[in-house]
Every structure is written in C-alpha cells, then in structure tokens.
Scaffold this active site. Structure first.
Site, PDB file in Angstrom:
ATOM      1  N   HIS A 334      72.471  26.810-156.482  1.00  0.00           N
ATOM      2  CA  HIS A 334      72.678  28.213-156.112  1.00  0.00           C
ATOM      3  C   HIS A 334      73.866  28.744-156.895  1.00  0.00           C
ATOM      4  O   HIS A 334      74.782  28.003-157.251  1.00  0.00           O
ATOM      5  CB  HIS A 334      72.932  28.327-154.599  1.00  0.00           C
ATOM      6  N   ASP A 393      65.548  28.897-150.386  1.00  0.00           N
ATOM      7  CA  ASP A 393      64.173  28.885-150.880  1.00  0.00           C
ATOM      8  C   ASP A 393      63.514  27.524-150.734  1.00  0.00           C
ATOM      9  O   ASP A 393      62.280  27.424-150.745  1.00  0.00           O
ATOM     10  CB  ASP A 393      64.134  29.308-152.350  1.00  0.00           C
TER      11      ASP A 393
END
Length: 456
Positions: A334, A393
């Site tokens: 991320h 996700d």
C-alpha cells in the site's frame, strides 16, 4: 476539410503510425524527475506524501517520526478523529448497521444520537423513493457493460433533475450530498440489471428500494431476484461500506474531488470526476485483480497447504512469470500502510465467519497463508524502503464473491461507499474557500523554431 477518403485499413495504419509519434514525443527521461526533485505520485522514496492540504474528515496513520526517521507502525484509520475500529465495534456490538451513521459523521462531524440518526435515515429514504424512477429511466435508456461509466453518467444526469444544481452554498451541497449517498446505490444496481438484460439476454428484474431497509440491505434486496439475504450477509456488506467510506484527503479520487471542487463547479461534476478516478485499476479496481490472481493460484497449486509451492508461485509472480506477468502480488502492499491496514484486519475477522457459513473455509485459509507468506517473498526478491502488508483489496473481493455480488459491481460498491467521503471533503473545500488547486509542472522541452509548411 480534406477530400481524401481513407479505407479502414489505411485509417488503422495511420493511427498506428501517429501513435508511435505521439509516444516518442511524450517520453520524458526518468532521470529528469530525480534531477528536478519531482515527487512522482506526490510521494517521496520513503512513501511520505507531499503535503497538499489540511483536513478534519479522515486521517490515515502508518508511521511515526523518530529523530527524523520514519518508523512504520500498525496502521490506523480515523473518521473525524474517531478510530475506525471503535466505530465498527460500536454499532456491531449493538447489532445495528453502521453506514448511515458513518455518512452522518463524515458530513456533519459528530456522531448522531438516536433521534437525529432516525431523521437522517428518513432523509436518505425520501431521496431514494423520490429518485428511484428517475434512476431507472436514466440507466435503462443507455445500458453499458461498465457500471462505473453508468455511475458517472447517472450522477451527471441528476444535474438536469436539480432545480438548484449550480448552487454551491453549504446548505444546498449538503442536500445534494444526502441525495447522492441515497441514489448512487440505485444507479449501480439498476445499471447492473440493465447490463444483464441487454448484454446477457437475461430477464430484467427491478425491485424498488424499501424505506425500512438500510442501504446495505437495499443493495442485496434490489440485486437478488428473490430479494433474500441473511443477517450476516447484510452485516458484512454494511461493514464493507463503512470501511471504504473515507481514506483521508490524499487518495486519488478524494484529491480529485478537492481539485475539481476548488474550481467552483457543481456537485455532480465533482463527484462524477471522482468516480472516473476510482474506476482506474490502480485505485478502485484492485480487488478484481486480486480475485483473478487467486483464481490462477488455485488452478496452479494443487496442495493449498504446501508453503513451498505457494512461495514458488509468488516468486513467479514477482518475476513476471505467472498470472498477468505484471510483477505484482495484488492486494499486498500500500502507498501508506506498511505494517498493517486496519481495514483489511476488520474485514478479515468477519470474512472468516462468512466463509464458515458459505463452506469455503479452505479458500479462506489459503488467503491467510498468502497474506503471511507474500511479505516474506517480497522482502527476499525486492529492494523495499518500507514493509508491505495485505491491504483492504486483499479480502474485499473474496467477501463480495461470498455475497454473490457480481464482479461488475465490485468497484461500483466502492464508489457507493466513498460518495460519503467525497461529499464530506467537498463540503470542507467549499467551507474553507481555498484557492484553485494548481501545482507546478516544469517544461523540459527543448526550444525549437516554427518551420514553414514548404520547408518541413
């Protein structure tokens, strides 16, 4: 205009030739970004973002500064200063759905009491009822294979139904925000039903939203032909909406909202721009990539408990030898979080319960195993400047599949949720009446003289 008529083949060849020239003329030497200290992606090499604004809506916290060194810490996400884990634990403990009160918190800055929350829900319900027919007609008129495009067009079409569309007073924009939070789920679900009917030749099934249901419940009610769903299913979808509702001012779609809002344009244009940003696979479409990657993993690894086989496959992913050969392990890593993503942790804890209900425990265990092994493999094969962890996700696509939500709606559900955050940031931008957002770009093009036509 020229009278030259091109054949289809000649047209294709010309476009190909021009595209080569366009690519060559737009290439910028990557070394120039270092030379001029350009922060590509508005982030430096350590992952620290370039400060471009201030916000009270949401905060993403992933590191501390210790003697001028960035030290990664477990990720935290807060809405209006309240930790997301406390928010979710609060309404789940009381057996309530939380998206509506989360939307109120983001828009108005405080948690609503019981009576205020009921009034706010009534506003949302009224908006759904009054706009349902308009949403149906708008979506069914021009169906599309891509529901994100349906959302963008649907939001823009709401402009024509608004008598005060260009009024950017806080009162009017708040009214528009509430209507958008209520209506975007309708546009998304009806858009999907229109797609199924038009492109898959299936029966067109349209359910009207029910005023007594939460937004999460209404999505499942409108989506499923029999309108049936379990309490756990609705709870998990509601939880997904809550944790996707806001993620600070720096994410691409929210920053887009600030940029577009700063021009003084209308609410529908600003939110449609944010939807266009979220559509990109580097932003809102990442969970689809995760699901496709896992499908490939399951087809290529016979024993899901074999750590070495999993590590070998993950290594192939990094070496561009497996799946889409992008060199990425989707759902791991991320831009901000490095130790942990609090959203992934929240989803993971409830995904296990749903996996048990749906009898897919083995697949959930595979997710947990890859979540553990992927950072180890990445550390062995990549030069990284901070740690990596599973992001939101990683689990969200798996949850949507367990909820029987079609893949075409994965990113639209993200948008349904994030409208609340976008609208909160729009209100913040308008309240503070900042300057139009206009960062600097340095031209590195060499100086050239104009050449007359006969000399070219």
């Amino acid at each position: 205009m020229t009278n030259i008529k091109l054949s289809e083949q000649e047209r294709d060849n010309l476009i190909k030739e021009l595209s080569i020239k366009a690519k060559d003329s737009n290439y910028i030497n990557p070394e120039l970004y270092t030379k001029y200290e350009v922060k590509r992606g508005l982030r430096d090499i350590s992952g620290k973002g370039v400060l471009a604004g201030l916000t009270e809506v949401g905060e993403v916290h992933a590191y501390i500064l210790d003697e001028n060194e960035l030290v990664p810490v477990p990720g935290r996400l807060s809405y209006r200063g309240i930790d997301i884990k406390e928010i979710t634990e609060g309404f789940l403990k009381e057996g309530r759905y939380g998206f509506e009160e989360t939307a109120y918190l983001l828009l108005c800055g405080t948690l609503p009491n019981k009576s205020v929350l009921e009034q706010f829900k009534e506003l949302l319900s009224d908006a759904q009822s009054s706009k349902a027919e308009f949403a149906r007609k708008t979506v069914l008129h021009i169906p599309s294979k891509d529901i994100m495009n349906v959302l963008g067009r649907g939001v823009l079409s709401l402009y024509s139904a608004d008598q005060n569309a260009d009024d950017i007073s806080i009162e009017n924009v708040l009214r528009q925000s509430i209507e958008l939070i209520a209506c975007v789920p309708l546009i998304a679900v009806y858009g999907y039903q229109a797609y199924v009917h038009q492109y898959l030749n299936k029966s067109l099934v349209l359910h009207s939203p029910q005023p007594e249901l939460s937004i999460a419940e209404n999505i499942l009610h409108m989506l499923r032909p029999d309108s049936k769903y379990s309490k756990l299913e609705a709870t998990l979808l509601d939880l997904s909406l809550v944790i996707h509702a806001e993620h600070g001012g720096g994410n691409n779609s929210t920053f887009t909202t600030h940029v577009v809002t700063s021009t003084g344009t209308d609410t529908y244009s600003a939110i449609a721009a944010a939807i266009g940003s979220l559509k990109g696979p580097r932003h809102g479409g990442a969970n689809i990539k995760v699901r496709h990657m896992f499908k490939d993993i399951k087809e290529n690894i016979k024993d899901w408990n074999d750590d070495e086989a999993i590590k070998n496959y993950l290594t192939k992913l990094l070496n561009k030898e497996a799946f889409d050969r992008s060199g990425l392990i989707y759902g791991v890593g991320h831009a901000v979080y490095s130790v942990s993503d609090p959203r992934a942790e929240i989803l993971k804890s409830y995904a296990e319960e749903l996996a048990n209900e749906k009898h897919v425990e083995e697949e959930f265990n595979l997710y947990k195993k890859i979540e553990k092994l992927a950072p180890e493999v990445i550390e062995q094969h990549r030069k990284i400047y901070k740690g990596v962890c599973a992001n939101v996700d990683f689990y969200s696509g798996f949850i949507y599949e367990m909820l029987d939500i079609p893949e075409e709606l994965y990113t639209p559900i993200f948008a349904i949720s994030r409208v609340a955050g976008w609208c909160a940031h729009r209100l913040e931008e308008l309240t503070n009446a900042g300057k139009i957002v206009r960062p600097a770009f340095k031209s590195v093009a060499p100086k050239r003289e104009y050449i007359p036509m006969e000399n070219r």
